[in-house]
Write an enzyme that holds these catalytic residues in place. Structure first.
Site, short mmCIF file in Angstrom:
data_model
loop_
_atom_site.label_atom_id
_atom_site.label_comp_id
_atom_site.label_asym_id
_atom_site.label_seq_id
_atom_site.Cartn_x
_atom_site.Cartn_y
_atom_site.Cartn_z
CG ASP A 70 -55.02 -36.86 35.24
OD1 ASP A 70 -56.15 -36.44 35.62
OD2 ASP A 70 -54.60 -38.19 34.88
CG ASP A 76 -47.06 -37.57 35.03
OD1 ASP A 76 -46.93 -38.46 35.87
OD2 ASP A 76 -47.71 -36.52 35.18
CD GLU A 99 -51.77 -42.39 34.38
OE1 GLU A 99 -52.16 -43.21 35.48
OE2 GLU A 99 -51.11 -41.42 34.86
CD GLU A 100 -48.77 -39.64 31.99
OE1 GLU A 100 -49.27 -38.93 31.38
OE2 GLU A 100 -49.07 -39.73 32.97
CG ASP A 118 -49.65 -44.80 36.79
OD1 ASP A 118 -48.87 -43.77 36.27
OD2 ASP A 118 -50.47 -44.58 37.52
CG LEU A 120 -44.14 -40.20 38.53
CD1 LEU A 120 -43.13 -41.03 39.08
CD2 LEU A 120 -43.67 -38.95 38.14
CG ASP A 121 -49.76 -44.00 41.18
OD1 ASP A 121 -50.98 -43.80 40.85
OD2 ASP A 121 -49.64 -44.33 42.59
CD GLU A 278 -54.07 -45.07 38.41
OE1 GLU A 278 -55.27 -45.06 38.24
OE2 GLU A 278 -53.27 -44.13 38.81
P1 AHG Z 1 -51.64 -40.48 38.88
O1 AHG Z 1 -50.47 -39.62 39.41
O2 AHG Z 1 -50.81 -41.49 38.08
O3 AHG Z 1 -52.52 -39.57 37.74
O4 AHG Z 1 -52.38 -41.20 39.74
C1 AHG Z 1 -53.18 -40.37 40.75
C2 AHG Z 1 -54.02 -41.38 41.40
C3 AHG Z 1 -53.51 -42.07 42.69
O5 AHG Z 1 -52.31 -42.19 42.57
C4 AHG Z 1 -54.16 -41.42 43.79
O6 AHG Z 1 -54.58 -42.46 44.65
C5 AHG Z 1 -55.37 -40.63 43.16
O7 AHG Z 1 -55.17 -40.38 41.99
C6 AHG Z 1 -55.62 -39.49 44.22
O8 AHG Z 1 -56.84 -38.87 43.72
P2 AHG Z 1 -57.59 -37.76 44.50
O9 AHG Z 1 -56.65 -36.51 44.70
O10 AHG Z 1 -58.94 -37.42 43.77
O11 AHG Z 1 -57.80 -38.12 45.86
MN MN Z 2 -51.58 -43.52 38.94
MN MN Z 3 -49.62 -41.55 36.37
#
Ligand code: AHG
Ligand code: MN
Ligand code: MN
Length: 330
Positions: A70, A76, A99-100, A118, A120-121, A278
């Site tokens: 990502d 983040d 996570e980072e 995590d 920042l989720d 998570e």
């Molecule tokens: P993060 O921002 O920590 O990478 O997590 C993102 C996760 C979670 O929060 C969310 O429910 C999911 O990714 C959404 O994924 P899609 O965009 O594939 O639906």
């Molecule tokens: Mn997350």
């Molecule tokens: Mn995150």
């Protein structure tokens, strides 16, 4: 943990709640309490930064990628720094995985605890002013004091968590956590700078009528059980709700009854969500609230992690709804 929670009324501060329940954490003296306070302090700092997003240059991409592939947002990284800093100072925590961060951080001290975070989720939602969160798990150190930490200290089953929870940065911010003795929620009162007990002993209803999934992925879901379950939800007239911030989707379903699904897809054959950052924390919370968390075959909390950043399919929420997903014929 001893089953000796002291019930306090709505309106007491998080500090007082932690202090009153210190006897839950036998052998930890004040260290465990201090660790919870450190997390709350970092949450306040991140809350402050998030409230300024849009006014100062902290939105958008940082131009670098984490180990999950990502692209990291500036926020983040900022949240990551704030939490690691808060957890590093007190000496209660000896190791952190985030996570980072690609690999574990050994703080080279005699702290008793390991934290997985995590920071920042749902960070893709930050640029559009939609709720985001932080998710954390606390474990006991496994290796001997005085020795360097190894992956062995971090690759613990969710069942071994000593505490877990999340912070939801929403219209109001909340800290929700469990130490294995029920789930309590605290709402942030910004003018006082305090988290205040607002949701005592949260329970998740056994059934619900909300389902949360990124249905744009439907064509790349191959598991017929999931496809059948989604049909069942529609035939039953259930309500679809999906924010795209796991913490926010989870919190809504916890309070209202519902289920969140992130199945294997073509792009993420083992699911997208991270077991250690998570799924485990939220699984601990939901079980403590009377709900369930499964990967389609077993309880999330019983999965033995083999790598820090591994992902898992996740089905989490009201127990009857989670059970139904695995029924061969609906
Ligand atoms: P993060 O921002 O920590 O990478 O997590 C993102 C996760 C979670 O929060 C969310 O429910 C999911 O990714 C959404 O994924 P899609 O965009 O594939 O639906
Ligand atoms: Mn997350
Ligand atoms: Mn995150």
């Amino acid at each position: 943990m001893e089953n000796s929670r002291i019930d306090l009324p709505i309106g007491v501060t998080l500090d007082r709640f932690i202090k009153s329940n210190e006897n839950e954490y036998i052998g930890a003296v004040g260290a465990f309490s201090q660790l919870l306070r450190d997390i709350a302090l970092a949450a306040k700092v991140v809350n402050r930064e998030l409230n300024k997003a849009g006014l100062i240059d902290i939105m958008g991409n940082a131009g670098i990628y984490n180990s999950g592939g990502d692209e990291q947002k500036k926020l983040d990284l900022l949240a990551n720094t704030r939490f690691i800093r808060a957890l590093s100072k007190g000496g209660e925590v000896c190791g952190i995985i985030s996570e980072e961060n690609e690999s574990f951080i050994d703080l080279e001290n005699n702290g008793k605890y390991i934290v997985a975070i995590d920071p920042l989720d749902g960070s893709s939602n930050i640029d559009v002013n939609v709720s985001v969160g932080t998710i954390f798990s606390i474990y006991k150190r496994k290796s001997d004091f005085g020795k360097p930490l190894s992956e062995f200290d971090f690759l613990q089953k969710g069942r071994d968590q000593k505490a877990a929870g999340y912070i939801l940065f929403g219209p109001s911010s909340m800290l929700v956590y469990t130490t294995g003795n029920g789930v309590n929620g605290f709402t942030y009162e910004p003018s006082l700078g305090e988290f205040i007990l607002s949701n005592i002993n949260i329970t998740c209803s056994q059934n619900g009528s909300i389902y949360s999934i990124n249905e744009g992925l439907s064509k790349s879901i191959k598991d017929y059980k999931i496809i059948n379950y989604l049909d069942f939800c529609k035939e039953s007239g259930y309500t679809a709700r999906y924010i795209g911030s796991l913490v926010a989707d989870f919190h809504r379903n916890l309070l209202k009854g519902g289920v969140y699904l992130y199945p294997p897809t073509n792009k993420f054959p083992n699911g997208k969500l991270r077991l250690m950052f998570e799924a485990n924390a939220l699984a601990f919370v939901i079980e403590q609230a009377g709900g369930k968390a499964r990967n389609g075959e077993m309880d999330i909390l019983d999965i033995q992690p083999t790598t820090i950043h591994q992902t898992t399919p996740l089905y989490i929420g009201s127990s009857d709804m989670v059970d139904k997903i695995e029924m061969p014929s609906l």
